[in-house]
Design a protein around this motif. Structure first.
Motif, PDB file in Angstrom:
ATOM      1  N   LYS A 152       0.707  -1.361   0.030  1.00 34.07           N
ATOM      2  CA  LYS A 152      -0.008  -0.053   0.043  1.00 34.07           C
ATOM      3  C   LYS A 152       0.849   1.323   0.054  1.00 34.07           C
ATOM      4  CE  LYS A 152      -3.946  -1.917   1.994  1.00 34.07           C
ATOM      5  NZ  LYS A 152      -5.197  -1.699   2.808  1.00 34.07           N
ATOM      6  N   GLY A 153       2.084   1.252  -0.651  1.00 44.06           N
ATOM      7  CA  GLY A 153       2.823   2.416  -0.881  1.00 44.06           C
ATOM      8  C   GLY A 153       3.629   2.622   0.614  1.00 44.06           C
ATOM      9  N   GLY A 154       3.674   1.717   1.511  1.00 48.12           N
ATOM     10  CA  GLY A 154       4.362   1.759   2.760  1.00 48.12           C
ATOM     11  C   GLY A 154       4.027   3.077   3.672  1.00 48.12           C
ATOM     12  N   VAL A 155       5.111   3.675   4.201  1.00 46.96           N
ATOM     13  CA  VAL A 155       5.002   4.751   5.008  1.00 46.96           C
ATOM     14  C   VAL A 155       5.015   5.723   3.968  1.00 46.96           C
ATOM     15  CG1 VAL A 155       7.709   5.332   5.410  1.00 46.96           C
ATOM     16  CG2 VAL A 155       6.100   5.826   6.885  1.00 46.96           C
ATOM     17  N   ALA A 161      -0.914  10.139   1.423  1.00 47.95           N
ATOM     18  CA  ALA A 161      -2.513  10.301   2.292  1.00 47.95           C
ATOM     19  C   ALA A 161      -2.729  11.451   3.269  1.00 47.95           C
ATOM     20  CB  ALA A 161      -2.921   9.143   2.651  1.00 47.95           C
ATOM     21  N   TYR A 162      -1.506  11.736   3.762  1.00 54.44           N
ATOM     22  CA  TYR A 162      -1.754  12.937   4.786  1.00 54.44           C
ATOM     23  C   TYR A 162      -1.863  14.204   3.655  1.00 54.44           C
ATOM     24  CZ  TYR A 162      -0.468  16.556   7.959  1.00 54.44           C
ATOM     25  OH  TYR A 162      -0.178  17.875   8.607  1.00 54.44           O
ATOM     26  N   LEU A 163      -0.709  14.194   2.967  1.00 57.75           N
ATOM     27  CA  LEU A 163      -0.562  15.381   2.093  1.00 57.75           C
ATOM     28  C   LEU A 163      -1.681  15.950   1.135  1.00 57.75           C
ATOM     29  CD1 LEU A 163       3.261  15.004   1.154  1.00 57.75           C
ATOM     30  CD2 LEU A 163       2.509  16.591   2.687  1.00 57.75           C
ATOM     31  N   THR A 164      -2.535  14.720   0.779  1.00 55.61           N
ATOM     32  CA  THR A 164      -3.724  15.066  -0.011  1.00 55.61           C
ATOM     33  C   THR A 164      -4.888  15.124   0.605  1.00 55.61           C
ATOM     34  OG1 THR A 164      -4.137  12.459  -0.292  1.00 55.61           O
ATOM     35  CG2 THR A 164      -2.797  13.705  -2.094  1.00 55.61           C
ATOM     36  N   GLY A 165      -5.029  15.206   2.100  1.00 59.08           N
ATOM     37  CA  GLY A 165      -5.857  15.559   3.062  1.00 59.08           C
ATOM     38  C   GLY A 165      -6.966  14.475   3.407  1.00 59.08           C
TER      39      GLY A 165
END
Length: 197
Positions: A152-155, A161-165
């Protein structure tokens, strides 16, 4: 506590998410539901807080597969009394605290990360049933998902995900923090939110 079915569905939807720390409180008046505590219906006094705290710590130890540890001379978090829970090596993995003028008649249950990781199989359901039966309130829960193989893209995926809200709540973005060795890519941790909130 959210319903157990809701928690199970969420866990199935993204398997591998575990409880890494849990703290909840129970009000004194709800302890009358514990038949083995033998509280009189009109017993709202604080003179037996030490006894109640010990009883609750013994119960939490039983539910998680650990043993009662010790009675602390001084309570924690502004409580008057604290009793610890130990693992097989005599290391503290949890506690129950109670009593105290400023704690509004509550008892606080704490399970540290090590307790959650190594507790007896099925501890989550046992603790859930116990806490739900006492109308408890979660005051802190840390959830964890390890990405050992970059799934899932790891860390980096979590950071993206954080940066895209995707962690935003009511149009507000929580804080974030990096820990570990980000330059070498080894043992990296990405925190979203903070304990205080």
């Amino acid at each position: 506590f959210p319903s157990h079915d809701t928690m199970e569905r969420a866990a199935r939807a993204d398997s591998g998410v575990i409880i890494d720390y849990l703290r909840f409180i129970v009000k004194r008046q709800d302890l009358h539901r514990l038949q083995d505590l033998n509280l009189a219906d009109d017993d709202n006094s604080t003179h037996n807080d030490a006894h109640i705290t010990r009883h609750l710590a013994e119960r939490l130890a039983q539910l998680t597969g650990y043993t009662f540890g010790e009675v602390r001379q001084k309570g924690r978090d502004y409580y008057d009394h604290t009793c610890t829970i130990w693992n097989a090596n005599g290391h503290e993995v949890g506690s129950v605290s109670g009593g105290g003028e400023h704690q509004r008649g509550t008892f606080c249950f704490t399970l540290k990360g090590e307790a959650c990781t190594h507790a007896a199989t099925g501890w989550e359901r046992s603790v859930y049933d116990f806490a739900q039966g006492l109308d408890s309130k979660i005051t802190r829960i840390d959830l964890c998902r390890d990405y050992f193989d970059g799934e899932k893209g790891g860390v980096e995926g979590v950071r993206q995900a954080y940066l895209t809200g995707q962690f935003d709540y009511r149009n507000r973005r929580p804080s974030q923090e990096n820990a570990g060795s980000w330059d070498t890519g080894h043992s990296r941790t990405y925190y979203v939110g903070k304990r205080e909130s």
